[in-house]
Design an enzyme around this catalytic site. Structure first.
Site, PDB file in Angstrom:
ATOM      1  N   HIS A 126      -0.215  -1.583  -9.776  1.00 12.77           N
ATOM      2  CA  HIS A 126      -0.100  -2.997  -9.736  1.00 12.77           C
ATOM      3  C   HIS A 126       0.464  -3.545 -10.852  1.00 12.77           C
ATOM      4  O   HIS A 126       0.639  -2.981 -11.922  1.00 12.77           O
ATOM      5  CB  HIS A 126      -1.484  -3.956  -9.837  1.00 12.77           C
ATOM      6  CG  HIS A 126      -2.349  -3.517  -8.498  1.00 12.77           C
ATOM      7  ND1 HIS A 126      -3.439  -3.143  -8.568  1.00 12.77           N
ATOM      8  CD2 HIS A 126      -2.025  -3.825  -7.163  1.00 12.77           C
ATOM      9  CE1 HIS A 126      -3.878  -3.103  -7.268  1.00 12.77           C
ATOM     10  NE2 HIS A 126      -2.928  -3.334  -6.442  1.00 12.77           N
TER      11      HIS A 126
ATOM     12  N   GLU B 201       1.047  -1.121   0.084  1.00 12.78           N
ATOM     13  CA  GLU B 201       0.086   0.188   0.017  1.00 12.78           C
ATOM     14  C   GLU B 201       0.870   1.229   0.077  1.00 12.78           C
ATOM     15  O   GLU B 201       0.470   2.288  -0.502  1.00 12.78           O
ATOM     16  CB  GLU B 201      -1.121  -0.030   1.192  1.00 12.78           C
ATOM     17  CG  GLU B 201      -1.999  -1.118   1.365  1.00 12.78           C
ATOM     18  CD  GLU B 201      -2.840  -1.419   0.045  1.00 12.78           C
ATOM     19  OE1 GLU B 201      -2.970  -0.400  -0.624  1.00 12.78           O
ATOM     20  OE2 GLU B 201      -3.266  -2.421   0.001  1.00 12.78           O
TER      21      GLU B 201
ATOM     22  N   THR C 202       9.685  -3.594 -15.486  1.00 13.32           N
ATOM     23  CA  THR C 202       8.762  -4.688 -14.883  1.00 13.32           C
ATOM     24  C   THR C 202       8.111  -5.298 -16.240  1.00 13.32           C
ATOM     25  O   THR C 202       7.470  -4.886 -16.876  1.00 13.32           O
ATOM     26  CB  THR C 202       7.684  -4.108 -13.817  1.00 13.32           C
ATOM     27  OG1 THR C 202       6.978  -3.086 -14.457  1.00 13.32           O
ATOM     28  CG2 THR C 202       8.399  -3.608 -12.721  1.00 13.32           C
TER      29      THR C 202
HETATM   30  N1  ARG Z   1      -5.323  -6.212  -2.116  1.00 14.83           N
HETATM   31  C1  ARG Z   1      -4.833  -5.309  -1.599  1.00 14.83           C
HETATM   32  C2  ARG Z   1      -4.585  -3.801  -2.593  1.00 14.83           C
HETATM   33  O1  ARG Z   1      -4.972  -4.133  -3.906  1.00 14.83           O
HETATM   34  C3  ARG Z   1      -3.637  -5.516  -1.051  1.00 14.83           C
HETATM   35  C4  ARG Z   1      -2.658  -6.579  -1.453  1.00 14.83           C
HETATM   36  C5  ARG Z   1      -1.478  -6.978  -0.575  1.00 14.83           C
HETATM   37  N2  ARG Z   1      -0.989  -8.062  -0.654  1.00 14.83           N
HETATM   38  C6  ARG Z   1      -0.294  -8.824   0.337  1.00 14.83           C
HETATM   39  N3  ARG Z   1       0.363 -10.074   0.145  1.00 14.83           N
HETATM   40  N4  ARG Z   1      -0.104  -8.487   1.597  1.00 14.83           N
HETATM   41  O2  ARG Z   1      -4.227  -2.830  -2.456  1.00 14.83           O
HETATM   42 ZN    ZN Z   2      -2.956  -2.856  -4.655  1.00 17.74          ZN
HETATM   43 CA    CA Z   3       5.951  -2.663 -16.957  1.00 20.51          CA
END
Ligand code: ARG
Ligand code: ZN
Ligand code: CA
Length: 355
Positions: free
Chosen positions: A277, A268, A293
């Site tokens: 992402h 985050e 990436t």
């Molecule tokens: N789903 C959340 C987001 O999109 C967090 C994902 C975090 N992953 C972890 N392995 N802690 O922001």
């Molecule tokens: Zn995320």
């Molecule tokens: Ca990329």
């Protein structure tokens, strides 16, 4: 993978007129003599389809992108602000890669436009805890979260030894230090706070952020819906600036299971520092706006074996910005580091943290 398109000064001058419809306020002729920025792939909007990803795993939802859509719908100026931040980010990185411009915050030579900020960055962290009973969130959770953030942003995650040689040269020490600056607590019996930022609003039982221009605000509460956390991207309102982490996924916890190692915080804070992402929230042709990436078509979960091939290249599943379990994510790349650091230059949205 799309890259910022660079062109020679002459071509740039011919393109000045085409850029007049760009909403960017920093489009000076001087910019075009130095670098040409392609914004054609930039989008703030994500198809619901793409948000769902390839897994039906209910614990993982892309709520940072969901929250962004909610914020865009409530704030007419936000899209333009984020476009400008993206434009300036690409410009800073392009200038750096061309060896032009001066390193932001340094005394480097070259052009007049600052490239990315170089040097150590210290970020004070205020933890805002909304708990169902006093002491629910332990000091141990707070301390371990700060420690994990420091390890991950300073390339001291012990899992990083497992990085495949294909990606070893890309591992970045982001050189950001996080220091605990304060803890605020309120007790509130509410069982699920959702993702519309109520935990940040005192009149709704939440806690207002402490000066977001000089602190990273973390909120810890039950989000509900199996959601681990969500962040606000740069450009958003000060009143809601920061990161929300679910109580069980804050710091090191047993209750968090495979998400109990504090890496939701790392992921985050990556969003808070403008990282997307790693799969670009779309199929192979959607990018995360980071050149080093590899593209992918969807999130990865659990602990994938290497190589996991999608879009004809091995996915960088071990990147903090994928959706794998906490002990299987252990790197940011040099390109992600540049992208984060572009925020800290003079005029950038995080400049106040380094001045
Ligand atoms: N789903 C959340 C987001 O999109 C967090 C994902 C975090 N992953 C972890 N392995 N802690 O922001
Ligand atoms: Zn995320
Ligand atoms: Ca990329």
């Amino acid at each position: 993978m799309k890259k910022v398109i660079l062109s020679a000064a002459l071509l740039g001058l011919f393109l000045v007129s085409c850029e007049n419809d760009s909403p960017n306020i920093d489009d000076t002729v001087e910019d075009f003599q130095e670098v040409q920025i392609d914004m054609s792939d930039f989008s703030l909007y994500v198809d619901q389809d793409d948000i769902a990803g390839k897994s039906a795993n209910s614990i993982e939802k892309c709520v940072s992108m969901k929250n962004l859509e909610y914020r865009l719908s409530k704030n007419k100026g936000l899209a333009k602000k984020m476009y400008d931040i993206e434009y300036n980010t690409r410009k800073a990185i392009a200038l750096k890669n061309q060896g032009k411009g001066k390193p932001g915050g340094g005394n480097g030579g070259g052009g007049s436009t600052p490239t990315i900020f170089e040097g150590s960055i210290t970020i004070p962290v205020v933890v805002n805890i909304i708990e169902q009973f006093s002491g629910q969130v332990t000091q141990n959770q707070i301390n371990s979260q700060i420690r994990v953030l420091n390890e991950d942003f300073q390339n001291n995650n012990s899992n990083t030894v497992g990085v495949p040689s294909e990606f070893a040269g890309l591992v970045a020490d982001v050189d950001v230090a996080f220091v605990l600056a304060g803890v605020n607590r309120v007790v509130n019996s509410k069982a699920s706070w959702g993702t519309n930022d109520a935990m940040k609003i005192p009149s709704q039982g939440g806690i207002a952020p402490t000066d977001p221009s000089s602190n990273l605000n973390l909120w810890v509460c039950e989000i509900g819906g199996g959601i681990l956390g969500y962040a606000q991207f740069p450009g958003g309102s000060e009143a809601t600036d920061g990161v929300v982490i679910g109580t069980n996924f804050f710091g090191e916890t047993n209750a968090g299971g495979i998400y109990g190692k504090g890496r939701t915080g790392t992921h985050e804070v990556g969003h808070w520092l403008n990282l997307r992402h790693i799969w670009g929230d779309g199929r192979c042709n959607r990018d995360d706006f980071v050149a080093d990436t590899p593209s992918s078509d969807a999130p990865n979960y659990n602990c994938p074996s290497y190589p996991t091939v999608n879009c004809r290249t091995a996915d960088m599943t071990m990147n903090y910005m994928d959706y794998v379990q906490d002990d299987c994510m252990y790197m940011f790349t040099a390109g992600q580091n540049d992208r984060m650091r572009a925020l800290f230059v003079a005029g950038g949205p995080k400049e106040s943290f380094v001045n």
